[in-house]
Write an enzyme that holds these catalytic residues in place. Sequence first.
Site, mmCIF file in Angstrom:
data_model
loop_
_atom_site.group_PDB
_atom_site.id
_atom_site.type_symbol
_atom_site.label_atom_id
_atom_site.label_comp_id
_atom_site.label_asym_id
_atom_site.label_seq_id
_atom_site.Cartn_x
_atom_site.Cartn_y
_atom_site.Cartn_z
ATOM 1 N N ASP A 328 39.829 37.960 -10.443
ATOM 2 C CA ASP A 328 40.428 38.578 -9.177
ATOM 3 C C ASP A 328 39.512 38.138 -8.100
ATOM 4 O OD1 ASP A 328 41.967 40.201 -10.421
ATOM 5 O OD2 ASP A 328 40.410 41.715 -11.284
ATOM 6 N N LYS A 355 49.593 37.849 -10.192
ATOM 7 C CA LYS A 355 48.877 39.006 -10.086
ATOM 8 C C LYS A 355 49.817 39.907 -9.130
ATOM 9 C CE LYS A 355 45.112 38.417 -12.085
ATOM 10 N NZ LYS A 355 44.355 39.515 -12.708
#
Length: 449
Positions: A328, A355
């Site tokens: 992330d 994502k």
Amino acid sequence: MSSTAALMPLAARGARPLAGRVRVPGDKSISHRALILGALAVGRTTVTGLLEGEDVLATAQAMRLLGATVTRTGPGAWTVEGVGVGGFAAPPETLDFGNSGTGCRLVMGAVAGSPVTAMFDGDASLRRRPMRRILDPILKMGATVVQSTEGDRLPVMLAGARDPLPIEYTTPVPSAQVKSAVLLAGLSAPGHTVVIESEATRDHTEKMLAHFGADVTVVPDGPHGRRITLVGQPELHGADVVVPADPSSAAFPLVAALLVPGSDVILDNVMTNPLRTGLITTLREMGASIEEVARREDGGEAMADLRVRASDLVGVEVPPDRAPAMIDEYPVLAVAAAFATGRTVMRGLKELRVKESDRLAATADLLRVNGVTVTIDGDDMIVEGLGAGRGLPPGGGLVASHMDHRIAMSALVMGLASEKPVSVDDAAFIATSFPGFVETMRGLGADIG
């Protein structure tokens, strides 16, 4: 949760040195799991430091709809009265997860082990994200897809198994979400459910299952992998959960403090689980001054206060096997790389394509529109840094967020240290993971508005 809202543009501009001490919101991964396992336990679970962002609140509502009693008792303080393993009730309405892939996929696993049918849905961004990787193993365990959109995307109606089967499953890609979904479904199955991963991913589910009373064994498997074995049909008991600060959220003030000259910032109580600290490892290799102080542990999770001081960074090569520990954080690492001296090569970023946005393309666009040279070569990203005599990144760009909170925050961090302000077209989605982001950054001295 899935309704559209007005755009919220923001801009960040060159700041005076950042200084102060802050605690970023609670870890999102721990917060989701605390609510889900609290709902699957018998008795009361108390949670402190829960992230009260939209993603986690969607999971809290899903647990209510599945029959658990979930109550907010104060800021970050929550209680969950669980229904026990396999005790979910049929929800009276759709489980709407908004923008939350983690919440949706983990709850799919939990529902797969209960004899109920539930409709899963989310916002436009979540509807584009793949669910097949979750559905494949839980269908082997006895769950059934009653209805889905083309490509097994949301909305999905899932019928849980009446008699779940234990399986041994090798994850096709490194994914803590897939692993967690299988383990959560395996709670209701007799015997042993086994997950084999070739690359170790974040291990919060294993640690928290043990904290709630499950029998979980983890052993190495291959050079980088692990074999996780869960003994099925435990009676989970309510537990106390202290949620540490989220290292993925801490990444934004941390990188900002490294880039804005003269900065000296302390981030309180940040999780330092080694499967989540790939960004810190990489930044230290680049020359970052990041000091861990007051190390401690709670519920099996390591945490520490981080002192971060402005640093001159150099480009490095980031190996692909580090990706699971920082998946992330690549957008904000790319921003740091833009200010470094020399080239930074980030390898093995395939997962970024699925994502909240195609995060690999969105990150490259973020840099290009602000005058930084970046190349995508297959699943690798190469950033040509502008440090040491080449000047600062020009900035001045308008960044498309693509409904992605991490792209929006990364762009604003860039604006704090670039020559010209950086704007983002829509910052509304920042609230999914970091409510109060702008206020937190302003408290350190950032000029965002």
